[in-house]
Design a protein around this motif. Sequence first.
Motif, PDB file in Angstrom:
ATOM      1  N   LYS A  43       0.830  -1.200   0.000  1.00  0.00           N
ATOM      2  CA  LYS A  43       0.000   0.000   0.000  1.00  0.00           C
ATOM      3  C   LYS A  43       0.871   1.259   0.000  1.00  0.00           C
ATOM      4  CE  LYS A  43      -3.740  -2.231   2.596  1.00  0.00           C
ATOM      5  NZ  LYS A  43      -4.502  -2.211   3.871  1.00  0.00           N
ATOM      6  N   VAL A  44       0.642   2.108  -0.979  1.00  0.00           N
ATOM      7  CA  VAL A  44       1.424   3.338  -1.073  1.00  0.00           C
ATOM      8  C   VAL A  44       1.117   4.259   0.111  1.00  0.00           C
ATOM      9  CG1 VAL A  44       1.932   5.373  -2.490  1.00  0.00           C
ATOM     10  CG2 VAL A  44       1.536   3.160  -3.582  1.00  0.00           C
ATOM     11  N   LEU A  45      -0.123   4.218   0.603  1.00  0.00           N
ATOM     12  CA  LEU A  45      -0.480   5.039   1.764  1.00  0.00           C
ATOM     13  C   LEU A  45       0.417   4.717   2.949  1.00  0.00           C
ATOM     14  CD1 LEU A  45      -2.300   7.082   3.215  1.00  0.00           C
ATOM     15  CD2 LEU A  45      -3.904   5.212   3.682  1.00  0.00           C
ATOM     16  N   GLU A  46       0.710   3.438   3.153  1.00  0.00           N
ATOM     17  CA  GLU A  46       1.555   3.027   4.277  1.00  0.00           C
ATOM     18  C   GLU A  46       2.992   3.526   4.090  1.00  0.00           C
ATOM     19  OE1 GLU A  46       0.153   1.309   7.045  1.00  0.00           O
ATOM     20  OE2 GLU A  46      -1.572   2.024   5.906  1.00  0.00           O
ATOM     21  N   TYR A  47       3.493   3.493   2.848  1.00  0.00           N
ATOM     22  CA  TYR A  47       4.823   4.072   2.580  1.00  0.00           C
ATOM     23  C   TYR A  47       4.817   5.566   2.907  1.00  0.00           C
ATOM     24  CZ  TYR A  47       6.764  -0.047   0.200  1.00  0.00           C
ATOM     25  OH  TYR A  47       7.263  -1.296  -0.087  1.00  0.00           O
ATOM     26  N   LEU A 167      -0.579  12.447  -9.784  1.00  0.00           N
ATOM     27  CA  LEU A 167      -0.847  11.016  -9.623  1.00  0.00           C
ATOM     28  C   LEU A 167       0.434  10.255  -9.320  1.00  0.00           C
ATOM     29  CD1 LEU A 167      -2.678   8.520  -9.760  1.00  0.00           C
ATOM     30  CD2 LEU A 167      -2.263   8.444 -12.222  1.00  0.00           C
ATOM     31  N   LEU A 168       0.406   9.503  -8.224  1.00  0.00           N
ATOM     32  CA  LEU A 168       1.517   8.623  -7.861  1.00  0.00           C
ATOM     33  C   LEU A 168       1.117   7.187  -8.187  1.00  0.00           C
ATOM     34  CD1 LEU A 168       4.114   7.668  -6.551  1.00  0.00           C
ATOM     35  CD2 LEU A 168       3.123   8.102  -4.301  1.00  0.00           C
ATOM     36  N   CYS A 169       1.650   6.677  -9.300  1.00  0.00           N
ATOM     37  CA  CYS A 169       1.439   5.266  -9.658  1.00  0.00           C
ATOM     38  C   CYS A 169       2.784   4.593  -9.902  1.00  0.00           C
ATOM     39  CB  CYS A 169       0.521   5.145 -10.864  1.00  0.00           C
ATOM     40  SG  CYS A 169       1.084   6.030 -12.343  1.00  0.00           S
ATOM     41  N   MET A 170       3.848   5.262  -9.460  1.00  0.00           N
ATOM     42  CA  MET A 170       5.215   4.733  -9.553  1.00  0.00           C
ATOM     43  C   MET A 170       5.572   4.070  -8.231  1.00  0.00           C
ATOM     44  SD  MET A 170       6.869   6.068 -12.447  1.00  0.00           S
ATOM     45  CE  MET A 170       8.481   6.716 -12.053  1.00  0.00           C
ATOM     46  N   PRO A 171       6.547   3.164  -8.223  1.00  0.00           N
ATOM     47  CA  PRO A 171       6.937   2.516  -6.964  1.00  0.00           C
ATOM     48  C   PRO A 171       7.432   3.530  -5.932  1.00  0.00           C
ATOM     49  CG  PRO A 171       7.869   1.343  -8.835  1.00  0.00           C
ATOM     50  CD  PRO A 171       7.291   2.615  -9.370  1.00  0.00           C
ATOM     51  N   TYR A 192      -2.571  11.991  -5.652  1.00  0.00           N
ATOM     52  CA  TYR A 192      -3.533  10.887  -5.728  1.00  0.00           C
ATOM     53  C   TYR A 192      -2.740   9.583  -5.800  1.00  0.00           C
ATOM     54  CZ  TYR A 192      -7.909   8.575  -7.183  1.00  0.00           C
ATOM     55  OH  TYR A 192      -9.033   7.791  -7.250  1.00  0.00           O
ATOM     56  N   ILE A 193      -3.196   8.565  -5.078  1.00  0.00           N
ATOM     57  CA  ILE A 193      -2.471   7.300  -4.997  1.00  0.00           C
ATOM     58  C   ILE A 193      -3.170   6.190  -5.775  1.00  0.00           C
ATOM     59  CG2 ILE A 193      -1.999   5.367  -3.427  1.00  0.00           C
ATOM     60  CD1 ILE A 193      -1.182   7.351  -1.327  1.00  0.00           C
ATOM     61  N   LEU A 194      -2.402   5.472  -6.592  1.00  0.00           N
ATOM     62  CA  LEU A 194      -2.795   4.158  -7.110  1.00  0.00           C
ATOM     63  C   LEU A 194      -1.762   3.163  -6.601  1.00  0.00           C
ATOM     64  CD1 LEU A 194      -3.783   4.693 -10.867  1.00  0.00           C
ATOM     65  CD2 LEU A 194      -5.303   4.190  -8.961  1.00  0.00           C
ATOM     66  N   ASP A 195      -2.213   2.100  -5.935  1.00  0.00           N
ATOM     67  CA  ASP A 195      -1.259   1.141  -5.374  1.00  0.00           C
ATOM     68  C   ASP A 195      -0.497   0.377  -6.451  1.00  0.00           C
ATOM     69  OD1 ASP A 195      -1.613   1.682  -2.666  1.00  0.00           O
ATOM     70  OD2 ASP A 195      -3.381   0.417  -2.538  1.00  0.00           O
ATOM     71  N   VAL A 202      -5.405   4.887 -14.913  1.00  0.00           N
ATOM     72  CA  VAL A 202      -4.748   6.183 -15.136  1.00  0.00           C
ATOM     73  C   VAL A 202      -5.554   7.010 -16.140  1.00  0.00           C
ATOM     74  CG1 VAL A 202      -2.673   7.342 -15.979  1.00  0.00           C
ATOM     75  CG2 VAL A 202      -2.456   5.290 -14.559  1.00  0.00           C
ATOM     76  N   ILE A 203      -5.969   6.373 -17.238  1.00  0.00           N
ATOM     77  CA  ILE A 203      -6.734   7.076 -18.273  1.00  0.00           C
ATOM     78  C   ILE A 203      -8.054   7.609 -17.704  1.00  0.00           C
ATOM     79  CG2 ILE A 203      -8.024   6.755 -20.437  1.00  0.00           C
ATOM     80  CD1 ILE A 203      -5.738   4.737 -21.213  1.00  0.00           C
ATOM     81  N   ASN A 204      -8.738   6.793 -16.917  1.00  0.00           N
ATOM     82  CA  ASN A 204     -10.002   7.233 -16.331  1.00  0.00           C
ATOM     83  C   ASN A 204      -9.815   8.426 -15.403  1.00  0.00           C
ATOM     84  OD1 ASN A 204     -11.579   5.340 -17.662  1.00  0.00           O
ATOM     85  ND2 ASN A 204     -11.329   3.793 -16.059  1.00  0.00           N
ATOM     86  N   LEU A 205      -8.737   8.410 -14.620  1.00  0.00           N
ATOM     87  CA  LEU A 205      -8.458   9.538 -13.719  1.00  0.00           C
ATOM     88  C   LEU A 205      -8.169  10.816 -14.512  1.00  0.00           C
ATOM     89  CD1 LEU A 205      -6.254   7.762 -11.025  1.00  0.00           C
ATOM     90  CD2 LEU A 205      -8.543   8.708 -10.680  1.00  0.00           C
TER      91      LEU A 205
END
Length: 451
Positions: A43-47, A167-171, A192-195, A202-205
Motif C-alpha cells: 500500500k502506497v499510503l503506508e509508505y 498522480l503517484l502510480c510509480m513505486p 492521488y495514490i494508485l497502489d 490512469v486514463i479514467n483519472l
Amino acid sequence: KTFLITKNKSYTFEDFNELILEYYDFAIENIAPKEKVGFISNKVLEYSIFSNLIPMIGGIFVPLNPKSPKNEIESKMNLIGSNKIIYDNSIEVDQTEGFIYLKSERSKKVDKSFKYNWPKKNDTFCILFTSGSSGNPKAVSISKENIESSCISSQENLNVTDSDIWLLCMPPYHAGGLSIIYRSIILSKTFYILDTFDPNDVINLIKESKVSIVSLVPTMLNKILDIMEKNNIKAPKYFNFVLCGGAKVPEDLITRAKKSNLKVLPTYGMTEASSQIATASPIDKNRPYNSVGKMLDCLEIRFSNKREIQIKGKNIAKYLNKKNNPWLETGDYGYLNNDGYLFVEGRIDEMIISGGENINPREIEEEVNKIPEISESYVFGLKDSYWGEKVCLYASFKDNEKSLDLEEIKKCLSHLDSFKIPKILHISKYGIPKLSNGKIDRKKIEELTNE
C-alpha cells in the motif's frame, strides 16, 4: 487542505498527521534513534505514513520492494548493516533467522503528548537503493537537505499549482515515486495514490479530471497511449503534463502523446540526485529534439574527458559509508548545447567498441524501433575475439507471428554505417525485461542471451 487522495477516501494534512500518530506508539517501542529500518507494504499510503513517521522519531527510513525475493531484501539490509524490517497486513513476509520482522500496529487511542526527533539537515533521512540494472545496487544516504533542495528546485521549474493533483502510480521505494510524497508535503500540494499501475485506471483519472499531473516511465506511457489511440480518447484541457523519465524518452512517444492532448516533459534523474537533475519546463516551447531540458537551478555540471556528466549541488546525496565526493560521476555521457539544454546520449559502460569503432547502442535502438513490426529493442555488446565486441540486438515484436529475421532487420538498417548493424539477433516473445522502476534489466538480458 486536501493532501492525499485514494480511490476510496481523501485526507487533509491534519488527517494525515492523525494517521501518522496512530502508529507513533508502535514506532517508539520498536525504533531506536539513528536506526536504519526497512519497510515493506503493498500500500502506497503506508509508505507515505512510514516515510515520515520513522524519521520523525529519529530513525532512518529504508523502503523496500514487496515483490523482491527474500534473499534480495536480506542482501540490501546486510548492505546497510541492519536486520530490522517493518511490514503491514497487506503482505505476507517469508521470515528468516537473524532478521527482526515487526508487523505494524495502530493505537486505538492517540496520545497527543508525542515528541519529534527529526534529523538535522545533513543527517540521513532515508536510504534508497540504486536500480542495479548493470551491477549490484548501491545504498544511497539521502539527507533532509537533499530532499528539500530537490523539491524546491523542481517546483521552480515545474510551477505546480495549488489546483494541480499529482498522480503517484510509480513505486514508492524508488526516488521517482518517493519524491512525489515528500514534494507534496514540503510544498503543500495534493497527490492521488494508485497502489499498482493500471493504464485504464490512469486514463479514467485523467478523463475525469481527477488528476492533472502524472509521473511515468516510457513503457507506462506507451501502454496508456495504445489504449487512448485505440479508443480515440483525448486528455481534457485541465490536464497539465506527464513527467516522464527513468529511461530515454523517445521523441516519437512525445509526439504521439501530443495527439492525445498529453504534454510530455522528459526528465533525467538519479537516486543519487534525490530525483531530478534536468527536466523540460512546461512553458518551454523551444526544447530541442532529444534534449532532457535544462539543469535544475541548484546544480552545477561539468564533463570529463570521456564526456561523462558530473554534477554537484545541495540535492546530491552520498553513498552510505563512503567518503563524500562533491562531484557525482553519473556514468552517463552527453553534452550541453549553447542554450543550456542537456543531451544524455547513453551509459559509458554500455558503449560498444567493435573493430576499433565507438558505437552508441541507443542510436541503433532508435533506428530499430522505427521498424513497424518491432515493439521494443535493446542493443548491447558481446565479447568477440575478432571484433573486440559484437553488436547484438534483443528485440520483441508487436505480433510474434510476424517477426523478422536478422537479414530482414539488416535491410531496414542499411542506411547506418555497416559497423553499427547488429550481427546477432535475440528474439523475446514476452517483451524486454524491466526492473520495477521501468529501466531495462540488463543483468536479466545477459542471463537470457547466455542460456
